[in-house]
Design an enzyme around this catalytic site. Structure first.
Site, PDB file in Angstrom:
ATOM      1  CG  HIS A 308     -42.736   2.636  -6.660  1.00 11.21           C
ATOM      2  ND1 HIS A 308     -43.560   3.745  -6.662  1.00 11.21           N
ATOM      3  CD2 HIS A 308     -41.920   2.786  -7.735  1.00 11.21           C
ATOM      4  CE1 HIS A 308     -43.260   4.523  -7.692  1.00 11.21           C
ATOM      5  NE2 HIS A 308     -42.259   3.954  -8.359  1.00 11.21           N
ATOM      6  CD  GLU A 309     -38.704   0.901  -8.240  1.00 10.26           C
ATOM      7  OE1 GLU A 309     -38.937   0.752  -9.464  1.00 10.26           O
ATOM      8  OE2 GLU A 309     -38.567   2.032  -7.731  1.00 10.26           O
ATOM      9  CG  HIS A 312     -42.343   0.891 -12.290  1.00  6.84           C
ATOM     10  ND1 HIS A 312     -43.140   1.709 -13.061  1.00  6.84           N
ATOM     11  CD2 HIS A 312     -41.731   1.710 -11.383  1.00  6.84           C
ATOM     12  CE1 HIS A 312     -43.034   2.963 -12.639  1.00  6.84           C
ATOM     13  NE2 HIS A 312     -42.191   2.988 -11.617  1.00  6.84           N
ATOM     14  CG  HIS A 315     -47.411  -1.188 -16.552  1.00  7.96           C
ATOM     15  ND1 HIS A 315     -47.188   0.169 -16.636  1.00  7.96           N
ATOM     16  CD2 HIS A 315     -48.417  -1.452 -17.433  1.00  7.96           C
ATOM     17  CE1 HIS A 315     -48.026   0.699 -17.520  1.00  7.96           C
ATOM     18  NE2 HIS A 315     -48.770  -0.268 -18.011  1.00  7.96           N
TER      19      HIS A 315
END
Length: 524
Positions: A308-309, A312, A315
């Site tokens: 998940h991190e 980010h 991105h």
């Protein structure tokens, strides 16, 4: 959180995983005391709530955790009144309401949504209530099954709030012959990280390698992401630097709990020098420490958190936008910024990915396919309950920031929302809002719904990979390239909906999310 601790005996830890037993024993020895030292950090708190046979021990930790920083906490009742967040919550809400009125808005929720995909508080609340209506039958079924199992197999006729995680874990073990702790020895931190890097390098056509930079703790690592272009390949040059990141994976005293990604600097074609500044991010988690000279072990939930991190971070770092304020995560609508992070979580459920990132801590053997199949069967276990919990937090957040003066009695707002959507009621002395740092100390004020909103986007985006997967289940590289170019590289340079449509060819649908979470209506 840091100030609370308890010393208990080995007998009281019956049922708790061995790595937690060892870690808490080492913590006690470090303080020169016998027994085991417990704390409220997730690597200690969660396994005890899930596995400790002692209901009294679970109650002790639950009460301490659920009353932190409130009038109900041990610290405040012992005279440390400055640790009660009640007045701060009220002041923050009042100041946000005042700010909204100064800016010409009726409430802070309208301010928050002015720069988001959602158009109004009413639209958000309608979305949440619609999702709650769809999830509620599944959540009610989850609770009914746990009540029956607790009475028949655990001699718990009247389960209390601190019993539900334990009941849920035992039911999952009985139903799927699978326990989180059975999987954990296969997820050694170095092997998981190597597997994560492999999927990122393959899917997004980059390479990741160690780099050097000053760090704030010896456990922090620093990496660089590079990519070959046609020009660098043709000329035999080194690949171009795309971005760099710090990785701070372990829990330790004094470190903020949870997991997050943040930017250190953004990609920017600097007007002062004409040079291109490449992005830098930091990825922070709170995983268990290494024990007995062996590498740290992650739960599968930890693995999902790491992916998940990383989503980010990708991105932010893979952007090709040169204007600082809209490159990477900058300028992306808050209710879309979770799309790339939640998108990456899906790979944690793909055998073609998982088989490359597991090695048993003692034997080196990869995760058996049979055990993975059990994990997959249990994937949507209690997804109804989990969905309602997220909706509860999201509705409370939106109502606190749209009800003005009424929000000053914030505990009543919480009680009203629970009466509307919850199927498991919390104790009256629980004070979860006092530590709801996402909305009071983070960027999620009137924006916590973003997790669910973006989950619709991420599930639909991942469905494109499911539709184009190769015969062995591995992702299609052309789909990965389209995703990178349409979503990741575009950053905040255009509305998130435009980026989504550029990738998917249409606006998002709720169907993929409901299907992924096992809550889709059966096909006619």
């Amino acid at each position: 959180t840091d100030q609370w601790s308890a010393i208990i005996t080995t007998e009281e830890l019956a049922g708790v995983p061995d790595d937690v037993v060892q870690t808490t024993r080492a913590a006690a020895e470090k303080d020169g005391v016998a027994g085991h030292k417990l704390n409220l950090k997730m690597p200690c708190y969660l396994p005890i709530m899930q596995f400790a046979h002692s209901s009294a021990l679970r109650e002790k930790l639950y009460r301490a955790y659920a009353t932190r920083a409130s009038d109900q906490s041990q610290a405040v009742q012992a005279g440390k009144t400055e640790q009660d967040n009640t007045s701060w919550v009220k002041e923050i809400l009042a100041l946000r309401q005042e700010e909204a009125q100064l800016l010409g808005y009726a409430n802070y929720a309208e301010v928050s949504l002015a720069a988001k995909m959602a158009q109004s508080p009413a639209e958000v609340m309608a979305f949440l209530r619609d999702l709650a209506k769809r999830a509620r039958p599944y959540a009610e079924q989850d609770v009914a099954e746990m009540r029956t199992f607790a009475a028949e197999h655990l001699n718990l006729q009247d389960p209390q709030p601190w019993d539900w995680p334990y009941i849920g874990e035992k039911l999952k073990e009985a139903r799927y012959a699978f326990s989180e702790q059975e999987v954990k020895p296969y997820f050694t931190a170095p092997k998981v990280l190597a597997g994560l890097f492999k999927i990122v390098e393959t899917l997004f056509e980059v390479s990741i390698r160690r780099d050097d930079a000053p760090v704030w703790h010896p456990a922090v690592e620093f990496y660089r992401i590079e990519r070959h272009t046609e020009a660098t390949r043709a000329r035999g040059l080194q690949p171009e630097l795309v971005g760099q990141f710090y990785l701070d994976p372990g829990a330790r005293a004094g470190k903020r709990g949870g997991a997050w990604m943040d930017d250190v600097r953004a990609r920017w074609l600097r007007p002062d020098t004409g040079a291109l500044q490449t992005p830098v991010a930091h990825l922070v988690c709170n995983f268990s420490e290494a024990v007995g000279g062996k590498p740290p072990l992650l739960t599968h939930d930890d693995v999902i958190t790491l992916f998940h991190e990383c989503g980010h971070g990708l991105h932010h770092m893979l952007t090709q936008v040169n204007e600082r304020d809209v490159s990477g995560i900058s300028g992306v609508e808050w209710d879309a910024v979770e799309l790339p992070s939640q998108f990456m979580e899906n790979f944690c459920w793909e055998w073609s990915v998982l088989r490359h990132m597991t090695a048993h801590v003692d034997t080196g053997e990869p995760l058996p396919r049979a055990l993975f199949d059990k994990m997959l069967a249990a994937k949507n276990f209690q997804s109804g309950l989990q969905t309602l919990r997220q909706i509860e937090f999201s509705l409370v957040d939106m109502l606190l920031h749209s009800d003005g003066d009424k929000a000053q009695d914030f505990m009543q707002v919480l009680r009203d929302v629970r009466a509307e959507v919850a199927v498991l009621q919390s104790p009256a002395w629980g004070r979860t809002l006092h530590t709801f740092s996402h909305i009071f100390a983070g960027g999620y004020a009137a924006g916590y719904y973003s997790y669910k909103w973006a989950e619709v986007l991420s599930a639909d985006a991942y469905a494109a990979f499911e539709e184009t997967a190769q015969a062995d289940g591995s992702p299609n590289l052309e789909t990965g390239r389209r995703y990178r170019e349409a979503i990741l590289e575009a950053g905040g340079s255009r509305p998130a909906l435009d980026s989504f449509v550029a990738f998917r060819g249409r606006e998002p649908s709720l169907n993929a999310l409901l299907r992924h979470q096992g809550m889709a209506a059966p096909q006619a």
